[in-house]
Design an enzyme around this catalytic site. Structure first.
Site, PDB file in Angstrom:
ATOM      1  N   ASP A  85     -43.928 -14.474  -3.998  1.00  0.00           N
ATOM      2  CA  ASP A  85     -43.410 -14.651  -5.457  1.00  0.00           C
ATOM      3  C   ASP A  85     -45.001 -14.163  -5.815  1.00  0.00           C
ATOM      4  OD1 ASP A  85     -40.911 -13.789  -5.627  1.00  0.00           O
ATOM      5  OD2 ASP A  85     -40.030 -15.959  -6.473  1.00  0.00           O
TER       6      ASP A  85
ATOM      7  N   LYS B  15     -42.169 -11.433  -9.575  1.00  0.00           N
ATOM      8  CA  LYS B  15     -40.756 -12.657 -10.305  1.00  0.00           C
ATOM      9  C   LYS B  15     -42.214 -13.410 -11.321  1.00  0.00           C
ATOM     10  CE  LYS B  15     -37.072 -10.689  -7.899  1.00  0.00           C
ATOM     11  NZ  LYS B  15     -36.243 -10.249  -9.192  1.00  0.00           N
TER      12      LYS B  15
ATOM     13  N   MET C 223     -38.693 -22.010 -17.506  1.00  0.00           N
ATOM     14  CA  MET C 223     -38.927 -20.570 -17.734  1.00  0.00           C
ATOM     15  C   MET C 223     -39.302 -20.672 -19.686  1.00  0.00           C
ATOM     16  SD  MET C 223     -36.915 -18.758 -15.582  1.00  0.00           S
ATOM     17  CE  MET C 223     -35.952 -20.071 -14.775  1.00  0.00           C
TER      18      MET C 223
END
Length: 532
Positions: free
Chosen positions: A38, A60, A169
């Site tokens: 990632d 990602k 996030m």
């Protein structure tokens, strides 16, 4: 037909930097044949994989283009069925919002062997490294970990009642998160902390309340970040070891927390380090130890030469054929001695051949092989080698394993002029990477970089080549105007002048330590001028 030797390891890379990788993960990475990773995985971890390992970055990163999950699943199955040892490297822990279940399902359906290796999740580690405990007997008897990927899917009536929230996030959705918590009766004075790049040298922490955190962080790029909401945030100043002077000297010199203290000379300065893709960056470690935020830009790709023929022939004739072996780089040391072993020989083949090296780093690489150089020129540059050579060069037979193309010819010319008989052989090749990483480009565009370091002429050349390959108007013409250009020595400075139009500082001692010191001196002097 499935090759039974293939296996996929789904590994958590922790917080990103190599310091937070598990020992089991390190061991498996050293044996990898295919690495599928990632974007949040730090470049330092990539130095652990074998040179012949196939590397596939699959994105990602929030807000940036990513490889489709179905394509990632297909890649895992494909290489496993080819009999490869495949590493699927994910940020944090594989099972914390990592879509690992989807990948495992694809592996099971294709009867591929797999194993899951846990990693340190940022949900737990980032608050700890920011001095915020997630539980406390009084302030927090429980906590919940949420993802802000789909805020509408959360039951905010229930979420808002949990004493401590850890939200991943959530950088781009901070305002909406605050709105939902206030709307569902969370008090405006509730403390909140935003931890960006937790555990990395560029870690930043913003602390406020639900009432003012949006205003505090306005115009700030927060991702990647961990958000902590709850009364435990108030414990941060008490728990922070930097608030207790008697603990300062007890912290290890290379610890990330110690390197982030405001007392260090490079604290808050962002430095772009150009380096080889394959080599771990001693330069980065030196700068981080002085408090700098370091962004690494791979600017060299080291590969084998097009042909081993000339080197192999020299090695076959090595014993009693040469008076001196000259090595001018760590790459030269590595490739020469690896080839020596590949051909079934060892250091005894050197016989009475003496070894001269240029630079402390080259000498250190040699010493790892339990070999001590017979001569190191005092100025750590190739030009100094001829000037200070310990004996007459007349008639001396010298073997010089070197880069295949693009190396300086002056050393060979000067040795030949002194009567030496030089055998040049290609030991390795150095080329330019295919592109600039998104992190480096974003930092250049945002003029976030204070210093850029160059440790060789080739890194200057390749840096310019990568910049010139960018689409028009990606960077403004003045992108370098506010950046200090730092060079390791005269030849690198000459390349900076020719290709970049200037060089601002040059190391007095032509080593990475010397380059670090001249940056410290320059920035300290600049700061003094500002305060006068």
């Amino acid at each position: 037909m499935i090759n039974p030797t293939g296996k996929v390891y789904l590994i958590g890379a922790g917080l990103g930097e190599i310091a937070y990788l598990t020992l089991q993960a390190q061991q498996l990475l050293s044996q990898a044949e295919v690495l599928i990773y990632d974007a949040l995985v730090d470049d330092s971890i990539l130095t652990l994989i074998p040179k012949n390992c196939l590397k596939l970055e699959v994105g990602k990163r929030g807000g940036k283009p990513s490889t489709l999950q179905t394509e990632i699943n297909q890649l895992l199955v494909k290489y496993c069925q080819e009999g490869k040892q495949v590493i699927r490297l994910k940020g944090g822990d594989p099972f914390i919002f990592g879509r690992t279940t989807s990948e495992i399902q694809a592996l099971i359906e294709s009867e591929c062997k797999f194993a899951v290796i846990p990693g340190l999740s940022s949900a737990l580690a980032a608050p700890t490294l920011a001095h915020i405990p997630l539980t406390d007997p009084v302030m927090s008897r429980c906590f919940a970990v949420l993802t802000a990927h789909d805020l509408e899917a959360l039951d905010w009536q229930i979420v808002s009642q949990i004493e401590t929230l850890v939200i991943l996030m959530g950088g781009r959705n901070l305002a909406e998160i605050v709105h939902q918590l206030l709307r569902h009766e969370r008090l405006p004075q509730t403390p909140i902390a935003i931890i960006q790049s937790g555990g990395c040298s560029q870690q930043k922490v913003w602390v406020g309340t639900l009432n003012d955190i949006v205003e505090i962080t306005v115009n700030q790029s927060l991702s990647p970040c961990v958000i902590v909401v709850g009364e435990v945030v108030r414990l941060r100043d008490f728990i922070n070891p930097d608030q207790h002077p008697w603990q300062q000297e007890k912290q290890p010199q290379n610890s990330i927390l110690n390197s982030a203290t405001m007392n260090q000379p490079l604290f808050g300065k962002t430095i772009l380090v150009t380096r080889s893709v394959e080599q771990s960056s001693l330069q980065s470690d030196l700068l981080k130890a002085q408090g700098a935020i370091v962004i690494e830009m791979p600017a060299l790709v080291i590969t084998p030469p097009l042909s081993w023929e000339s080197l192999d022939q020299a090695i076959v004739q090595l014993e009693n054929s040469f008076d001196w072996l000259i090595l001018t780089s760590s790459n030269g040391v590595e490739y020469f001695f690896n080839r020596l072993i590949t051909l079934g020989k060892d250091t005894r083949s050197l016989g009475q051949t003496k070894i001269a090296v240029v630079g402390k780093k080259t000498a250190a690489s040699l010493q790892k092989l339990c070999l001590k150089p017979d001569f190191i020129p005092p100025d750590f540059i190739a030009d100094s080698l001829v000037e200070h050579f310990p004996e007459s060069l007349e008639g001396k037979r010298i073997l010089f394993p070197r880069v295949e193309t693009g190396g300086r010819e002056i050393l060979v010319q000067e040795l030949t002029a002194k009567g030496a008989i030089i055998t040049e052989v290609a030991a390795y090749e150095s080329g330019c990477p295919e592109s600039i990483s998104p992190e480096v480009l974003e930092s250049l565009q945002g003029k976030k970089i204070d210093v850029i370091t160059f440790a060789s002429s080739k890194t200057v050349k390749n840096f310019c080549q990568l910049i010139q390959a960018l689409p028009e108007k990606v960077l403004t013409p003045d992108y370098l105007d506010t950046i200090c250009i730092a060079s390791i020595g005269p030849q690198t400075s000459k390349s900076c002048m020719n290709l970049l139009g200037r060089v601002d500082i040059e190391a007095r001692e032509y080593t990475l330590e010397g380059l670090t010191q001249v940056i410290i001196n320059h920035l300290s002097l600049f700061q003094l001028k500002l305060t006068d």
